[in-house]
Every structure is written in C-alpha cells, then in structure tokens.
Design a protein around this motif. Structure first.
Motif, PDB file in Angstrom:
ATOM      1  N   SER A 151       0.730  -1.116  -0.044  1.00 30.71           N
ATOM      2  CA  SER A 151      -0.031   0.043   0.077  1.00 30.71           C
ATOM      3  C   SER A 151       0.896   1.252  -0.194  1.00 30.71           C
ATOM      4  O   SER A 151       1.873   1.266   0.185  1.00 30.71           O
ATOM      5  N   PRO A 152       0.352   2.370  -0.388  1.00 32.08           N
ATOM      6  CA  PRO A 152       0.985   3.575  -0.446  1.00 32.08           C
ATOM      7  C   PRO A 152       1.540   4.160   0.950  1.00 32.08           C
ATOM      8  O   PRO A 152       2.696   4.691   1.148  1.00 32.08           O
ATOM      9  N   GLU A 153       0.935   3.611   1.997  1.00 29.57           N
ATOM     10  CA  GLU A 153       1.269   3.677   3.328  1.00 29.57           C
ATOM     11  C   GLU A 153       2.284   3.125   3.775  1.00 29.57           C
ATOM     12  O   GLU A 153       3.516   3.438   4.404  1.00 29.57           O
ATOM     13  N   GLU A 154       2.732   1.731   3.388  1.00 28.34           N
ATOM     14  CA  GLU A 154       3.577   0.777   3.777  1.00 28.34           C
ATOM     15  C   GLU A 154       4.831   1.269   2.941  1.00 28.34           C
ATOM     16  O   GLU A 154       5.969   1.352   3.506  1.00 28.34           O
TER      17      GLU A 154
ATOM     18  N   LYS B 121       5.719   4.272   1.985  1.00 29.22           N
ATOM     19  CA  LYS B 121       6.306   5.317   2.453  1.00 29.22           C
ATOM     20  C   LYS B 121       7.205   5.100   3.687  1.00 29.22           C
ATOM     21  O   LYS B 121       8.125   5.530   4.167  1.00 29.22           O
ATOM     22  N   LEU B 122       6.087   3.971   4.666  1.00 31.07           N
ATOM     23  CA  LEU B 122       7.001   3.596   5.932  1.00 31.07           C
ATOM     24  C   LEU B 122       8.101   3.025   5.702  1.00 31.07           C
ATOM     25  O   LEU B 122       9.183   3.373   6.489  1.00 31.07           O
TER      26      LEU B 122
END
Length: 555
Positions: free
Chosen positions: A125-128, A130-131
């Motif tokens: 996911s985009p959040e993953e 980025k993290l």
C-alpha cells in the motif's frame, strides 16, 4: 554577447564543451508541465534556455511539455504556455514535443530495467511504501515484493498497463538502494496507476511515468546536450544519471542546476497561485496583480524589459531573493524611453475659464514624448471647461505648493497659464468647481513679467474628454516574504492591491487598441486592458507601474 562580457558559469561550461569538441552544437529545452500558467520564475528559465540557443550557430531550444500527470494538465495550459514563450520573443520552430508522445518508448525502457533486475512491481500500500523507505537517519526496509523474478515483474507490469489493478494497488519501482542518504535513490517509484483521461492520449493509458523517470529519458531521446534546471533538482541529479546509464537511450545529457528566481512581495508556486485563483482572491491567472507571464502582460510589462531584467540578475549557483523594485525599475526605464505621453485626470475637479474667448486656439499642439522629437506632436482639444486633478488645487496652499490656489498661477501642460479667481463649495465643505482666467498669448512662452508660475499641471478638456475605468494596481502582498507569514501567504494579501476609479481622458485614448501603453503625464504608466477595453466604445486602463522607484510614492 559582447566578447568583454563575463560569462555565467553555465555559459562557461557550454563554451568549454564546444571548444574541446565534446559537442558540435548545443541543444537545450524548456520543459514546463502544463498544470498551470507560467510565472516570472519560468521567464528566467525561458530566457536562459532559448537565449543560449540564440547565442550559438546551429543551436536549438526545444519546447517540451512534460505532461505525465493527466489529473492536473489541460490543453488550456498548453496553449497559454505557447503564448507566453512567443510573447517573450522566442520561437521553438519545429521543435515542439510532448512527453506523452514518448509513452511507448518510456514503457519499453521500464521493461528493459525489469529484465535487467533493476525494477520491480510493488503491491504494498502507499502507506507501507512510505513507511518502509525510512528516513535520512533510518535505512529503508525491503518490500516483500522486492525480490520477485523479472518474469513475475514483467507479468505484473503488463497487468498494470492492461488496467487489471485499481489506483494505489501497484506501482513500478526502480531497484537501486534502501540505504542511500539521498532519499531520491531509495527505490523510487517509476510508474503509478491513474484511471484518468489524458489531454493528449485520451484513454490509451492507465499507467503514467513519474517525472524523475521520464524527464532524463526524454532529454536523452531528444539529444539534449545541457539539461538546465533549478537548484531544487540538485539532489535528483544522481537519479537522473542512473536512469540515463541504465536505459537504452541514444545520448547522455548533462543536468546543470542554477538558482531560481525569487522576488520580494511575490510568490512563485503554481500550487499557491492556483489557490489564489480558485479561492477568488484574484480574477484569474491573468489578473494584472499576479506574477504570471499572462498577468504581467495584461498589466503592460514590456517583454523587452522582462528579458533585460532576467539578463541583469544573471545566473548563479546560490539561491537568493531579488527586490521586486529592481524589476519595476527596469519596466519603468523601458517605458520612459518608449511610451508616448497622454493626459488623464484620475480624480477630476472641473475648472471653468471665464475669459476663454480671449484664447484664439481651440486646439493645442502637445508633444507625444518630451525627449524624443521623432515621436511628433498631437492636437488636443481645449475649451472653457477642463478637468484637473483634485489635489492640484488647494484652498489654503501649504508651503512650497506651486500648483493652483486662490490668486495663484499655474501652466496647463502644452497650453497657457491660468490664474484661480474663485471656487465653489458644497455644504460639506468640498470644492466643487474652480473658476480661473487665462493669460492670453502665454502658450509655449515664458511667464509674463510679474507673474510667478513655477509648475505645469496636466488637464483634460471637459467637452471632448472621455470617461474611462482606470484600475490602480499595487503589490499583491504586504510583506516581503509572503511564504514565511505566520498565518500563511493568504493572510498577508494586500487589501489595497486593486482600486478602480472613474477618470477623464484625452478623447484619442478611446480609439487605441488593447495593449496600447502610454504614460499618463505625472501619474504613471498605463495600458489598455486586453480583455475589457473596447476601441471606440469603452476605455479601460490598467496601471503598469508608478513614475517613481519607491513603492507608494508618486501615486
């Protein structure tokens, strides 16, 4: 360029590349993204890239639209950018290009990287993502999809192109590093999914390349020799070079960074300028208060003066802020030499000349330019009723006030000397009318003996003069650095940046075409509005710049 004129560091590099035989000719490019209107910062880049091409025989500058984001780009912006480049005095000839025309080539380059094991489809996911990239102090963490085989990645990338994924479900990333101190090198995204129609390719694609991937390959495909960009892309240069080195491209451009243009009392961000437009703080991208090229053009800035300004501030490696007064000074200097003179009264006060019958002329010959005899003269109507500026009359003249006052003398510009013999006021104490007498046979002659006349004022004939809408513009912001304002740049908008007055003008000004620039004598430089001025029907003028250098003086 003069042989004795010192070259800036970019031109020194180019001169060396030519003298050593590294390049036989020079090809630069101006690569705007068509997601808004160009501003003065872009003008500096246009003048640099096209200017270098003009300085070398056989050199060229391409106009290329980096249109890789269909959600923000429009044909309207494409056409406005073309107009801006032409207005500045440059021509791309046959060298007009679009990144979108290279989409198939860019896709093939991406496939080539996948086959080499240098790119992979990431379904985190985009959040993953980025993290897992980490930060400057913390190394990144490998995606669970990072070690897919080239065959798997080719299959998934083909599915991305075929539209089998929703937006955000998959991206293509370059496989470079997870530990680099340069965050741009940490497996950057090359392609993202966007189910959006493109202004040029329609619905042919649902995956679009990222700027950092597409831009260097476009440069290489066009055989650009020197890719000139502003300093914020300096940290992107290693990635630029990486894509050039690892993709099947026909040339190896060199990226060189220079300082962007920053001006006091101005913002240089298309995103923020768009906010001003969308939120109604200005009338549009071409509002004369905007630092857009279309805005300054509508305000009456001459293209020659803008080019001179860009040349004068020069090209450096270090960011700084230029005082906007320097730009205004260049505009004023150019118009002082080129703009014809006209008379306009912005705050009219009527004067009745009681003994007008003693003046034999009902037309006066007035110079079009006081320092340029070749500009010739014009005939201006003159009758017993004229308008003067309200502040050119004082009931009780202050010390060193040499304009019209009871029993005092003043010369009408290009005409005779008059003397105030009375005035009328309303119940509120406001002066409504001034009565005067003229001194016959004083047009173009020295003051008669015993007459003290130390000033000349402009005026407009009341019978033949026209009504006009005159827009007085000032700076859009009240502080030097709007971006640094505690409440945001919108909080320091200047409420006095636009004022409209109903004025009296010489009759001939009604007939001038939109874009006609002149000096309203003693008032400033003005231009007929490109949208609202209708020759022969409606006179609308915008103030370009005041007569004096200091902001707020002489206005």
């Amino acid at each position: 360029m003069s042989e004795n004129q010192k070259l800036d560091f970019i031109r020194e590099i180019i001169a060396n590349d030519l003298s050593t035989g590294k390049h036989e000719t020079i090809i630069t490019r101006f690569p705007p993204e068509p997601n808004g209107y160009l501003h003065l910062g872009h003008a500096k880049s246009i003048c640099l890239n096209f200017g270098i091409a003009q300085e070398h025989e056989g050199a060229k500058c391409h106009l290329r639209f980096d249109d890789t984001n269909p959600e923000k780009e429009e044909t309207e912006y494409v056409e406005s950018i073309k107009d801006d480049v032409r207005w500045l005095g440059f021509d791309w000839g046959d060298d007009l290009y679009f990144a979108s025309n290279y989409f198939e080539f860019l896709y093939e380059c991406a496939v080539d990287l996948i086959k080499k094991g240098l790119a992979y489809v990431d379904e985190e996911s985009p959040e993953e993502i980025k993290l897992h990239r980490g930060n400057v102090q913390t190394p990144g963490t490998p995606s669970r999809f990072r070690d897919r085989t080239p065959e798997e990645n080719l299959t998934q990338f083909a599915k991305m192109r075929a539209g089998d994924f929703k937006e955000g479900e998959a991206v293509l990333r370059a496989k470079i590093s997870l530990t680099s101190s340069n965050m741009n090198m940490r497996d950057p995204i090359m392609y993202r999914i966007m189910h959006a129609a493109h202004h040029n390719t329609g619905n042919d694609w649902c995956i679009y390349p990222m700027y950092d991937f597409a831009h260097p390959l476009e440069d290489a495909l066009e055989h650009i020799t020197h890719s000139l960009c502003t300093l914020e892309f300096e940290n992107h240069r290693p990635l630029y070079d990486w894509f050039i080195q690892n993709c099947p491209v026909p040339s190896q451009p060199r990226q060189i960074e220079f300082a962007r243009l920053s001006l006091t009392y101005t913002i240089m961000s298309k995103r923020k300028l768009l906010q001003l437009v969308k939120d109604g703080h200005v009338s549009g991208w071409d509002d004369p208060r905007m630092p857009t090229i279309s805005g300054i053009r509508r305000r009456g800035y001459p293209a020659e003066a803008v080019r001179h300004f860009c040349k004068r501030i020069g090209i450096t490696k270090y960011n700084g802020t230029t005082d906007v007064a320097l730009l205004e000074h260049d505009i004023r200097n150019h118009l002082n030499a080129t703009a014809p003179r006209r008379m306009a009264v912005l705050d009219p006060l009527k004067v009745i000349i009681e003994n007008f019958q003693e003046e034999p002329a009902d037309e006066l010959e007035v110079a079009n330019h006081p320092q340029d005899e070749t500009a010739g003269n014009r005939m201006v109507r003159f009758s017993e009723e004229i308008f003067i500026e309200r502040d050119d009359f004082q009931e009780v003249p202050e010390k060193k006030y040499f304009r019209l006052a009871p029993e005092k003398y003043v010369r009408l510009r290009g005409g005779p000397i008059i003397q105030c013999i009375g005035y009328e006021k309303n119940d509120a104490g406001e002066v409504l009318l001034v009565r005067a007498k003229l001194l016959p046979d004083t047009t173009g002659k020295d003051s008669p003996e015993g007459v003290v006349c130390k000033a000349a004022i402009h005026w407009v004939d009341a019978k033949s003069g026209i009504d006009a809408e005159v827009r007085l513009y000032d700076r859009l912001f009240t502080v030097e650095d709007p971006d640094a304002a505690e409440g945001g740049f919108v909080s320091v908008l200047n409420p006095e940046s636009s004022k409209t007055v109903q004025a009296k003008l010489e009759a001939s000004l009604l007939l001038d075409l939109p874009g006609f620039s002149c000096q309203f004598e003693r008032m400033g430089y003005f231009v007929t509005d490109s949208k609202d001025h209708i020759p022969g029907e409606k006179a609308v003028f915008n103030r370009t710049v005041a007569l004096r250098d200091s902001w707020g003086k002489g206005r």
